[in-house]
Design a protein around this motif. Structure first.
Motif, short mmCIF file in Angstrom:
data_model
loop_
_atom_site.label_atom_id
_atom_site.label_comp_id
_atom_site.label_asym_id
_atom_site.label_seq_id
_atom_site.Cartn_x
_atom_site.Cartn_y
_atom_site.Cartn_z
N GLU A 103 -16.50 -69.09 46.80
CA GLU A 103 -15.49 -70.15 46.69
C GLU A 103 -15.31 -70.87 48.01
N GLU A 104 -15.21 -70.14 49.09
CA GLU A 104 -15.03 -70.74 50.41
C GLU A 104 -16.22 -71.62 50.79
N LEU B 269 -16.48 -74.74 48.04
CA LEU B 269 -15.41 -75.73 48.20
C LEU B 269 -15.37 -76.30 49.61
N PHE C 53 -14.08 -75.10 40.97
CA PHE C 53 -14.65 -73.77 41.08
C PHE C 53 -13.82 -72.79 40.25
N ASP C 54 -14.42 -72.26 39.20
CA ASP C 54 -13.78 -71.24 38.38
C ASP C 54 -14.46 -69.91 38.67
N LYS C 55 -13.74 -68.82 38.46
CA LYS C 55 -14.34 -67.51 38.69
C LYS C 55 -13.89 -66.54 37.62
#
Length: 127
Positions: free
Chosen positions: A25-26, A29, A37-39
């Protein structure tokens, strides 16, 4: 800095390790702030998201979340998939991933070191 071709794209990352998802994610993004961004941390959560949403890119862990089952489902929906593994370049997992439609394969230990070069290479494949 040139605009990322991932801007405006929707990305799903699936891994049972929260720290891996946090790094992804870091990194993602941080270089393409205009993407979504989905997780998911389990097969069940991931399959629900895949059934209810459309994604431009799916990043899957192999172990712990039934990654090969998710790969089959995502490829069946014609979604580009990148596979992650903690077991370096296991030849059988690599072979299975590619034969079943994965477009990229990345060892987790490379996330912090070579993520940028991998991301650029993958961006070219989905463009």
């Amino acid at each position: 800095m040139t605009e990322s071709i991932l801007n405006g794209k929707r990305i799903l990352a699936v891994d049972d390790e929260q720290d891996v998802l946090a790094v992804l994610e870091e990194e993602i993004l941080g270089s393409c702030s205009k993407c979504q961004f989905d997780k998911a941390t389990s097969y069940e959560i991931a399959i629900q998201k895949l059934k209810s949403q459309t994604y431009d890119l799916v990043i899957l862990d192999i172990m712990g979340v039934r990654g090969f089952d998710l790969l089959d489902y995502a490829v069946g929906r014609k979604l580009p998939v990148a596979m992650l593994t903690a077991h370096a370049l296991d030849s059988e997992a690599l072979k299975h991933s590619i034969q079943n439609g994965a477009r990229a394969y990345l060892p987790k230990e490379k996330l912090g070191k070579s993520f940028l070069s991998w991301k650029i290479s993958f961006q070219k494949r989905i463009a």
